[in-house]
Design an enzyme around this catalytic site. Structure first.
Site, short mmCIF file in Angstrom:
data_model
loop_
_atom_site.label_atom_id
_atom_site.label_comp_id
_atom_site.label_asym_id
_atom_site.label_seq_id
_atom_site.Cartn_x
_atom_site.Cartn_y
_atom_site.Cartn_z
N LYS C 80 0.86 -1.20 0.00
CA LYS C 80 0.00 0.00 0.00
C LYS C 80 0.89 1.24 0.00
CE LYS C 80 -3.97 1.99 2.52
NZ LYS C 80 -4.85 1.89 3.70
N SER C 161 -9.90 2.34 2.70
CA SER C 161 -8.93 3.00 1.87
C SER C 161 -7.97 2.04 1.14
CB SER C 161 -8.09 3.96 2.70
OG SER C 161 -7.31 3.26 3.65
N SER C 185 -10.34 0.18 7.03
CA SER C 185 -9.70 0.26 5.72
C SER C 185 -9.05 -1.02 5.22
CB SER C 185 -8.66 1.38 5.71
OG SER C 185 -9.32 2.62 5.58
#
Ligand SMILES: [Mg+2]
Ligand SMILES: [Zn+2]
Lengths: 100, 499, 495
Positions: C80, C161, C185
């Site tokens: 990420k 997210s 998330s």
């Protein structure tokens, strides 16, 4: 509590966010919607309740006073510190001249 | 300084000054408060900056135990309450010397609570004191430094100081004159240096005071105050108070209002001016730093801090008076600086040992010599105890020679001069130059006889009742003996000869 | 042999260790999938095929030399873009960090590389991890590989997210990815894309080197296709880090070895407050199914009460923006990232211009909310009140865990929605995290596992919440669900 355009402008200035009048006009109802919604917390009886300080029981660890014990959190790395700077000169960061 | 109340005489009457100080003292530590970068003074720009201090994305603070320990020791030294539960808060504002966009400080729950220090109101009488309350001591990060004169359109940012540990020591508004403010800062500095929690080097920025000043009619409530930032000497603090108080009186007497604001002291003009750049309505949005848990101290930690405290200046002064028999003034002088006290104590121990006496027996001699002879001599050379070419061991050798009667006090002065000039040790000089004091009654008797014969007129006057002339005869005899006569023997023989 | 990109983390690890295939072959296969999907899915902000190959080649060389191999030797993963990666651009999906190349490696990513994993690239996400649909990224939306059964080709949200992570894992662009979870998330995007993801106990994974959103909530965790893979990944990611003052000074348990789907003797709590009025029927049904599966696994099911559940979301939307408003103050155009210096601007004007140009609308919205709730006169009413309610929420869980070992709830109130469907109204978007936020506020380990498909062919997830430090209990309950759900659906390849 609801916010007006002047308040949002003040908050934006405090947060160093440049906003246009159009931005402000859009933000005021949005922020009021969110604030009105979070204000339901006011109805919770919190008498005698302490605000949370540590989410998981844990106490603050202190570190030994040793210089550069871990290179990742030590000094002496000026080039690395300045590597991404938009303006770096003579080993300094440069910013628009400040008049104090 | 006098006891009399400090008042500003305005056109419309008397004004009282109210002063509180917030002193930022750099905590003595090798590394920064929340990172491992060094704290040494004078490094190349940004050479002592870690990724943490530069607030790179994802960087986190981890507190330095030594900084906490030093703040606790400082708190204990001013008899303050130590808060076993404290917490770091973020103070949010934007400035180029503040990489995180917030300063990690303590607002809601400081490490150290209420304490006090006593300041002397009269140098000559250390017992004449006033207690100044201390509201709190909290630990926080220092900011970086901006340089404005290196480039035509840019300011340069050096983050070497960014993240260095500070103690903010906040007094109560208990001071009432420039002198009190100066005495408070000086005393605080003395204590910090005794404790070893701050080096007190004001010219390097290790201690800076924010000076809060207001004026009022005596007996009335507090007036509006101004805060003059980062004043970095005792003298400047006094000048700041003096100027700021008079300025406020002028404002008020001409019908104006004092504006609560941040001001800056200009050492060149001795005046203060408004810092408009910092007047942007502040709202620091303090909240607990979510990167840090509450700081919880154990009793053991606090007791270890307490046990590590040295004898503090007031206690030392009392001991010098009570156990060593020194006068209050001398005790005050010798304890005002931790280095002086250390030097004196070493001198005392070595003198006693060399002379085979108890410390109390040589304390007065050592104290008098240090204050009235040695400081003066060093001063002339532009030296201090730190840079003195004569150490306490060498000095003790000299004092022991006086104590055991080998040389007189006046010879000791000559010997000291030679020692300071690097001509050898005390005993060596005395031996080499033949400066040993004589108790040879024959030689002294001869000298006395000559002095009395040469000054027959004075002998007449003496016998006629002008007894003060005795000192003159002693001086002449000593001179004739080149200072080497034992003064006691000279006294005795003179008395005998003068009948 | 099945395609290499269909293999799980465990299978890749074992295959490389056993010599069934070379790590480099695995890396090449995933690199190819990444490249082929990038235009359609936009799951990555930057790809680093060379990094994946380098790491794999090292593993192959180590194996040839007879050296011991790490826990993730030969496994290429997606990172990420919230984790700082040395020498590789790290942006948090924000224009304000575009071009920022860290001189340091986050602790979690370093742990992964040390375990033998390689990096396929930096995964897209909601800007500064603020969002639930991956529509706030400055680098474009991530498109979910999933499509509805009815032939509707409207692009769907991969969740957020960690939307790049969820899309990439479910589309077989990587066998596993890192995620971060502040209010859901990891779990919400995992549920939207039919994969698993676990947010461990707050403090398990070091936050050092992860771009901060809300410090008291942020936790890193793995996203992968199986519970076992999550356990393997988490073992490599977790661990005490002296650089993070909130890091837990505890040994990392052998979670993979401890996996056990037999729940006899365990109690599963089902909180009545999660059964909302007007709850999506399919979500409710999947929850009931989950309860039945856990009973089948031997657990006793008990009804519990978490009375302050309905206050969790508003609490979160005070605390998270407050922390974010301060955490994001460092993006000021001085030391790194974007600088916008209009002609004649002074320092403060430069800040305001830079931040206005660099932050997206959602980030600005949260900074404003956070600034407001901390400002003079409002702090107690909002922030202090929220932290008190947070104490009550944590207490609810404490009491509940006196009666049960784990809690079972749905992960999300609905299956994936279409991009653009909820982005007009921030509040509606926030409501997506209603089931995930309470565990975040209490710092508890929580995991989402796929439970099945809804009527439109879109995945639904079930969430297991555990006691502090009991990731094992969470993983085991997750495994019990996984083995009964037998979820093998995958998005049909259209890209
Ligand atoms: Mg101050
Ligand atoms: Zn301060």
């Amino acid at each position: 509590m609801s916010v007006d355009t002047a308040t949002v402008a003040k908050i934006a200035s405090l947060a160093r966010l440049k906003v246009t009048d159009a931005d402000l006009a859009a933000m005021v109802p949005e922020l009021n919607g969110i604030l009105a919604w979070v204000e339901q917390l006011g109805e919770v009886d919190v008498t005698g309740v302490e605000p949370m300080t540590a989410v998981i029981p844990n106490t603050l660890r202190l570190r030994d006073d040793v210089v550069n014990a871990d290179p990742l959190t030590g000094g002496g790395i000026r080039d690395a510190v300045l590597a991404n700077a938009p303006a770096a000169e003579h080993g300094f960061f440069g910013v628009p001249k400040v008049i104090e | 300084m006098t006891d009399s109340v400090y008042r500003i005489q305005g056109a419309t009457g008397e004004w009282e000054v109210v002063i509180g100080l917030e002193v930022h003292a750099q905590v003595t530590s090798n590394s920064k408060l929340f990172s491992g970068a060094a704290t040494a003074f004078g490094a190349e720009p940004n050479a002592q900056v870690s990724l943490v201090d530069a607030a790179m994305p994802g960087m986190l603070p981890v507190p330095n135990r030594e900084c906490i320990r030093q703040a606790v020791r400082t708190g204990l030294a001013i008899d303050a309450q130590i808060n076993k539960w404290s917490r770091f808060d973020r103070k949010n504002y934007f400035y180029a010397d503040l990489p995180q966009g917030y300063q990690i400080s303590q607002l809601y729950h400081p490490l150290v609570g209420e304490g006090a220090i006593d300041i002397a109101l009269d140098d000559k009488d250390p017992e004449n004191t006033k207690r100044i309350g201390i509201e709190r001591i909290h630990v926080e990060q220092d900011a970086g430094k901006l340089m404005h004169d290196q480039h035509p359109t840019m300011s340069y940012v050096d983050l070497n100081r960014s993240g260095v540990a500070l103690m903010e020591i906040v007094s109560r508004p208990d001071m009432r004159s420039p002198a009190e403010a100066g005495a408070y800062l000086a005393k605080l500095r003395t204590i910090l240096r005794y404790v070893g929690s701050c080096d007190g080097n004001m010219d390097q920025g290790s201690m800076r005071a924010d000076v809060n000043v207001s004026v009022r009619r005596p007996g009335e409530p507090f007036g509006t105050r101004t805060e003059t930032k980062n004043v970095n000497s005792v003298r400047f603090v006094m000048a700041t108070v003096e100027h700021e108080a008079n300025r406020q009186v002028d404002v008020l007497e001409s019908g104006g209002k004092v504006v609560q604001e941040t001001r800056l002291f200009d050492p060149d003009s001795g005046t203060t001016r408004s810092m408009r750049s910092k007047e942007d309505a502040h709202d620091y949005r303090y909240f607990p730093d979510p990167d840090l848990l509450p700081l919880e101290l154990t009793d053991d930690f606090i007791e270890e801090c307490r046990a590590s405290l040295p004898e503090l200046p007031d206690a030392k002064r009392h001991r010098y008076e009570n156990a060593l028999g020194l006068a209050a003034y001398a005790a005050g002088v010798l304890t005002a600086e931790v280095e002086t006290a250390r030097w004196f104590e070493a001198l005392l121990a070595e003198t006693a040992k060399a002379a085979g006496k108890r410390e109390a027996e040589v304390a007065k001699q050592a104290s008098n010599w240090l204050i009235s002879e040695f400081f003066g001599a060093l001063n002339k050379l532009g030296k201090t105890l730190d840079t003195s070419p004569v150490g306490h061991e060498a000095a003790a050798e000299l004092l022991a020679l006086v104590a055991d009667g080998t040389i007189s006090g006046s010879i000791a002065k000559q010997v000291l001069e030679k020692m300071l000039a690097g001509e050898g040790g005390a005993a060596e000089i005395v031996e080499r130059e033949g400066l040993k004091q004589t108790s040879d009654t024959g030689a002294i008797e001869a000298a006395v006889a000559k002095v009395l014969a040469d000054n027959a007129d004075k002998v007449e006057q003496y016998k006629g009742g002008k007894e003060a002339l005795f000192g003159f005869f002693v001086g002449q005899t000593m001179k004739a003996m080149q200072g080497k006569a034992n003064p006691q023997v000279v006294n005795e023989l003179l008395k005998k000869a003068l009948g | 042999m099945t395609e290499l990109t269909e293999l799980t983390v465990a299978e890749i690890r074992d295959g490389v260790a056993g010599g069934a295939f070379k790590a480099v072959e695995v890396a090449e296969a995933f690199n190819a999938n990444v490249a082929a999907a990038q235009a359609a899915l936009n799951a990555f902000i930057v790809t680093t095929p060379y990094k994946a190959i380098e790491a794999a080649a090292r593993v192959d060389a180590d194996r040839a030399a007879g050296k011991a191999l790490g826990k993730l030797a030969g496994v290429p993963i997606g990172m990420k873009d919230l984790f700082a990666t040395k020498g590789v651009q790290t942006t948090a999906a924000s224009h304000i960090l575009e071009g920022f190349t860290p001189e340091y490696e986050s602790t979690v990513s370093r742990n992964l590389w040390n375990a033998g994993a390689g990096m396929l690239g930096k995964l897209n996400l909601d800007q500064f991890a603020m969002g639930s649909s991956n529509e706030t990224s400055a680098f474009g939306n991530v498109v979910s590989p999933w499509r509805r059964w009815d032939g509707d080709t409207a692009p769907l949200a991969p969740g957020g997210s960690s939307g790049g992570s969820s899309a990439a894992v479910s589309a077989r662009l990587c066998p596993a990815a890192t995620g971060t979870d502040t209010g859901g998330s990891i779990r919400q995007p995992a549920a939207f894309t039919g994969i698993s993801g676990i947010k461990p106990t707050y403090g398990r994974c070091s936050r050092w080197g992860i771009v901060a959103f809300a410090s008291s909530l942020d936790q890193a965790g793995p996203m992968a296709r199986t519970v076992r893979d999550c356990a393997i990944m988490l073992e490599a990611m977790a661990g005490f880090d002296p650089k993070d003052a909130t890091s837990l000074d505890l040994p990392v348990p052998a979670w993979e070895a401890g996996l056990n789907p037999d729940l006899r003797g365990k109690k599963v709590g089902v909180p009545r407050e999660y059964r909302l009025d007007g709850m999506d029927g399919e979500v409710a049904a999947s929850w009931d199914q989950g309860i039945a599966w856990l009973k089948d696994a031997g657990a006793e099911v008990v009804e519990i009460s978490l009375p302050h559940t309905r206050y969790a979301l508003p609490t979160y939307y005070i605390i998270a923006p407050a922390e974010a408003s301060s955490n994001l103050a460092r993006y000021d155009g001085v030391r790194y990232g974007l600088r916008d210096l209009p002609d004649g601007a002074n320092l403060q004007e430069m800040y305001a211009a830079t931040r206005a140009a660099g932050f997206g609308a959602e980030v600005k919205r949260r900074i404003l909310i956070g600034t407001y709730v901390l400002s003079a006169g409002f702090y107690d009413a909002y922030y202090t009140q929220a932290q008190k309610v947070r104490t009550l929420i944590a207490r609810d869980f404490e009491k509940a865990f006196e009666q049960c070992d784990v809690i079972l709830v749905p992960t999300t109130p609905s299956a994936a929605f279409a991009l653009g469907e909820k982005s007009a109204d921030p509040l509606e978007m926030y409501l997506n995290d209603v089931f995930s936020v309470p565990a975040s506020l209490a710092g508890l380990p929580a995991m989402s596992v796929p439970a099945g498909l809804n009527g439109q062919g879109l995945p639904l997830g079930l969430q297991v919440i555990g006691r502090p430090f009991d990731e094992q209990g969470v993983l085991n309950a997750g495994l019990a669900i996984e083995s009964r759900a037998a979820f093998h659906a995958k998005p049909e390849k259209w890209w």
